[in-house]
Design a protein around this motif. Structure first.
Motif, PDB file in Angstrom:
ATOM      1  N   THR A   6      35.210   7.975 -30.629  1.00  0.00           N
ATOM      2  CA  THR A   6      35.577   6.768 -30.088  1.00  0.00           C
ATOM      3  C   THR A   6      36.574   6.863 -28.641  1.00  0.00           C
ATOM      4  N   GLY A  10      37.279   1.514 -29.978  1.00  0.00           N
ATOM      5  CA  GLY A  10      36.544   1.758 -31.300  1.00  0.00           C
ATOM      6  C   GLY A  10      37.758   1.670 -32.012  1.00  0.00           C
ATOM      7  N   HIS A  11      39.085   2.256 -31.579  1.00  0.00           N
ATOM      8  CA  HIS A  11      40.038   3.095 -32.249  1.00  0.00           C
ATOM      9  C   HIS A  11      40.927   1.579 -32.768  1.00  0.00           C
ATOM     10  N   LEU A  14      39.681  -0.552 -35.045  1.00  0.00           N
ATOM     11  CA  LEU A  14      39.527  -0.160 -36.338  1.00  0.00           C
ATOM     12  C   LEU A  14      40.967  -0.701 -37.152  1.00  0.00           C
ATOM     13  N   TYR A  57      39.538   1.430 -43.856  1.00  0.00           N
ATOM     14  CA  TYR A  57      40.031   1.539 -42.324  1.00  0.00           C
ATOM     15  C   TYR A  57      41.591   2.116 -42.323  1.00  0.00           C
ATOM     16  N   MET A  60      40.749   5.669 -41.383  1.00  0.00           N
ATOM     17  CA  MET A  60      39.443   5.454 -40.100  1.00  0.00           C
ATOM     18  C   MET A  60      40.554   5.443 -39.519  1.00  0.00           C
ATOM     19  N   PHE A  88      31.739   8.206 -39.144  1.00  0.00           N
ATOM     20  CA  PHE A  88      33.132   7.784 -39.971  1.00  0.00           C
ATOM     21  C   PHE A  88      32.577   7.753 -41.304  1.00  0.00           C
ATOM     22  N   ARG A  91      33.703   5.442 -44.453  1.00  0.00           N
ATOM     23  CA  ARG A  91      32.787   4.112 -44.694  1.00  0.00           C
ATOM     24  C   ARG A  91      32.138   4.152 -46.235  1.00  0.00           C
ATOM     25  N   ASP A 215      31.405   3.972 -30.003  1.00  0.00           N
ATOM     26  CA  ASP A 215      32.706   2.383 -30.387  1.00  0.00           C
ATOM     27  C   ASP A 215      31.901   1.242 -30.437  1.00  0.00           C
ATOM     28  N   VAL A 218      30.887   1.293 -34.352  1.00  0.00           N
ATOM     29  CA  VAL A 218      32.680   0.935 -34.937  1.00  0.00           C
ATOM     30  C   VAL A 218      32.984  -0.648 -35.399  1.00  0.00           C
ATOM     31  N   TYR A 221      30.371  -2.009 -36.954  1.00  0.00           N
ATOM     32  CA  TYR A 221      30.150  -2.522 -38.836  1.00  0.00           C
ATOM     33  C   TYR A 221      31.827  -2.775 -38.990  1.00  0.00           C
TER      34      TYR A 221
END
Ligand code: RET
Length: 250
Positions: A6, A10-11, A14, A57, A60, A88, A91, A215, A218, A221
């Motif tokens: 990511t 993406g980070h 989360l 979450y 992660m 990840f 999840r 990214d 993430v 999802y």
């Protein structure tokens, strides 16, 4: 060696999803307080689902529950032994508990027997475990890629069995309930099926074929998890009327 992982996008996603689950949980706690004690079963299950998602979450986003899995390079960057994709797996631990709880709500709403409910839940657990194994397969291993898709296929078969039961026995059981409950089960089961069906698509494009980046995976999802958990919970808690009593009818 190349690592696919990511970026800050993406980070941050989360953390955003973590915040959404936290707020949704606070809302459910308020709804629970406003509801008579004997009518709180769905509230309890939902609070548990949102709590697990919130923790998952947080983990992660904090960098826990993540591995780098060797995947095929498809000749792009030279040797196929040197491409690793961030996975990840936390999840799947989330789904291992939350998908059975969501199905428990659906089965109770329909008025399915405990035996059928257990069959649905165990098949769902198999779906998640097989998906986890598929996502962790090392592509450097002989026939690793084929093994990954093998797990994917069997996991998808389990998924279809779960929904096969819900759309036959579930709809039949729900047809004996009052009009409101029957309508709510029909709405929730069709909606849930459509959202859940997008998970194997994300898996196939991301962890499977590496067609989308980490990214994108993430974010996809994250959106699906919010709809499948927050959307589901609020539809269930706000529309359900507790106007029935009976052995398995909640
Ligand atoms: C996997 C692996 C590939 C095959 C299939 C999958 C299905 C996953 C599903 C997940 C649902 C998650 C939910 C989470 C939060 O509420 C495991 C990706 C069929 C259906 C609803």
């Amino acid at each position: 060696v190349h690592y696919l992982h990511t970026s800050h996008v993406g980070h941050n996603a989360l953390w955003v999803v973590f915040a959404i689950f936290t707020l949704a949980l606070v809302g459910v706690i308020f709804l629970t307080i406003r509801t008579e004690k004997r009518n709180r079963l769905f509230h309890g299950i939902s609070a548990l689902v949102l709590t697990i998602a919130m923790i998952s979450y947080f983990a992660m986003a904090a960098g826990l529950g993540i591995s780098y899995v060797p995947i095929h390079n498809h000749g792009v960057q030279g040797s196929l032994h040197h491409l690793f994709r961030q996975e990840f797996w936390a999840r799947y631990i989330d789904w291992l508990f939350t998908t059975p709880l969501l199905l428990l709500s659906l089965c109770s709403l329909a008025g399915l027997s405990p035996a059928t409910t257990l069959a649905v839940i165990l098949t769902d657990v198999a779906m998640v475990v097989l998906g986890l194994l598929g996502s962790l397969v090392d592509a450097r291993w002989k026939r690793g890629e084929a093994t990954r898709w093998g797990f994917f296929t069997v996991s998808t078969a389990a998924f279809l069995i779960v929904w096969g039961i819900l759309f036959t026995g579930g709809l039949k059981a729900a047809s004996y309930r009052n009009k409101n409950t029957k309508g709510l089960f029909t709405l929730l089961s069709i909606g849930t099926f459509l959202v859940w069906a997008a998970y194997p698509v994300v898996f196939a494009l991301g962890e499977g074929a590496n067609k989308i980046g980490v990214d994108a995976e993430v974010i996809a999802y994250g959106v699906l998890d919010v709809i499948a958990k927050v959307g589901f919970t609020y539809l269930l808690l706000l529309i359900h009327t507790h106007d029935e009593t009976g052995p398995w009818t909640l």
